[in-house]
Design a protein around this motif. Structure first.
Motif, PDB file in Angstrom:
ATOM      1  N   ILE A  24       2.809  24.938 136.711  1.00  0.00           N
ATOM      2  CA  ILE A  24       3.986  25.559 137.081  1.00  0.00           C
ATOM      3  C   ILE A  24       5.141  25.254 136.138  1.00  0.00           C
ATOM      4  CG2 ILE A  24       5.947  24.785 138.715  1.00  0.00           C
ATOM      5  CD1 ILE A  24       3.688  23.615 140.655  1.00  0.00           C
ATOM      6  N   ARG A  25       4.848  24.174 135.451  1.00  0.00           N
ATOM      7  CA  ARG A  25       6.001  24.395 134.174  1.00  0.00           C
ATOM      8  C   ARG A  25       5.914  25.575 133.191  1.00  0.00           C
ATOM      9  NH1 ARG A  25       5.167  22.970 129.210  1.00  0.00           N
ATOM     10  NH2 ARG A  25       3.119  21.803 129.615  1.00  0.00           N
ATOM     11  N   LYS A  26       4.613  25.875 132.949  1.00  0.00           N
ATOM     12  CA  LYS A  26       4.335  27.032 132.107  1.00  0.00           C
ATOM     13  C   LYS A  26       4.818  28.402 132.688  1.00  0.00           C
ATOM     14  CE  LYS A  26       0.747  24.973 129.415  1.00  0.00           C
ATOM     15  NZ  LYS A  26      -0.579  25.091 128.928  1.00  0.00           N
ATOM     16  N   ALA A  27       4.700  28.393 133.888  1.00  0.00           N
ATOM     17  CA  ALA A  27       5.006  29.544 134.567  1.00  0.00           C
ATOM     18  C   ALA A  27       6.419  29.777 134.676  1.00  0.00           C
ATOM     19  CB  ALA A  27       4.443  29.692 136.058  1.00  0.00           C
ATOM     20  N   ARG A  28       7.039  28.613 134.715  1.00  0.00           N
ATOM     21  CA  ARG A  28       8.813  28.474 134.515  1.00  0.00           C
ATOM     22  C   ARG A  28       9.111  28.953 133.153  1.00  0.00           C
ATOM     23  NH1 ARG A  28       7.736  28.609 139.189  1.00  0.00           N
ATOM     24  NH2 ARG A  28       8.617  26.868 140.764  1.00  0.00           N
ATOM     25  N   GLY A  29       8.470  28.876 132.218  1.00  0.00           N
ATOM     26  CA  GLY A  29       8.721  29.032 130.774  1.00  0.00           C
ATOM     27  C   GLY A  29       9.393  27.711 130.119  1.00  0.00           C
ATOM     28  N   MET A  30       8.965  26.746 130.767  1.00  0.00           N
ATOM     29  CA  MET A  30       9.515  25.547 130.388  1.00  0.00           C
ATOM     30  C   MET A  30       8.657  24.674 129.202  1.00  0.00           C
ATOM     31  SD  MET A  30      11.403  23.901 133.751  1.00  0.00           S
ATOM     32  CE  MET A  30      12.135  22.621 132.822  1.00  0.00           C
TER      33      MET A  30
END
Length: 225
Positions: free
Chosen positions: A18-24
């Protein structure tokens, strides 16, 4: 212990996805939730489980529900659910408020209620139109919707006239008291004012000042060449 390890790992994998999907980046999320990057890394690798307070901060930072983070494997579509539910709830609240508005004791006349109702509906449409994220494609879809609605209103009146001429009575559920009234037809067709369908003449009505404000709203200091 193996069951707990599986839960830790699943939560960590979902959190990382999820973090990567949010670009974080890890450091960005760690800063937002108030822990160091090493601690966040251990959570994502399934080595540690976050405290309830940290878990709550993670969900707020990523905009996700407990179910999305803790149950099963996370998919890219799951995170849309809370946004969908929220907008449906707020739209339903708005609809119910308008549907019951005529019962509000504040209004002292039908004209007051009608004025306020039209003002709120105009505000709703205006907010949609003024949103800089609204695309031209969306506005063209809205135009088609309005065109169909206007045509259907005229067709409804035409059906009343046809029914009266042929059968001597109006269909049930039709609203016009006197469909032969040319004034009502003129209003529906906007014959008198002719202001509902604008002229398209940028050579004469393109407003440079409005354009500058628009550029400021979407983040451009000056027009692109």
């Amino acid at each position: 212990m193996e069951g707990y390890a599986m839960k830790y790992r699943l939560l960590g994998e979902n959190l990382q996805t999820i973090r990567k999907a949010r670009g974080m980046k890890q450091q960005e999320l760690a800063d937002q939730i108030g822990i160091n990057m090493q601690s966040l890394s251990k959570i994502e690798r399934g080595l540690n489980y976050p405290t309830f307070e940290t878990l709550e901060k993670i969900m707020n930072a990523l905009g996700i529900t407990p179910n999305e983070l803790l149950s099963g494997e996370w998919s890219h579509t799951d995170h849309a659910e809370p946004f969908l539910i929220d907008v449906i709830r707020r739209e339903a609240d708005f609809d119910v408020s308008l549907d019951t508005l005529h019962e509000n004791e504040y209004f002292q006349s039908h004209e007051q209620w009608q004025y306020y109702m039209k003002d709120k509906l105009a505000e709703y449409v205006r907010n949609y139109l003024d949103d800089t994220k609204t695309s031209i494609e969306e506005l063209l879809e809205l135009k088609q919707l309005v065109q169909r609605q206007k045509t259907e209103r005229l067709l409804k009146m035409y059906k009343e006239l046809h029914s009266l001429d042929r059968y001597g009575e109006q269909p049930q559920g039709y609203v016009y008291d006197n469909p032969y009234d040319d004034e009502q037809l003129r209003e529906l067709a906007d014959i008198g004012r002719k202001r509902n369908i604008p002229d398209v003449s940028p050579q004469s009505d393109f407003d440079e000042e409005d354009y500058k404000h628009y550029l400021e709203e979407i983040g451009f200091a000056k027009p692109r060449r």
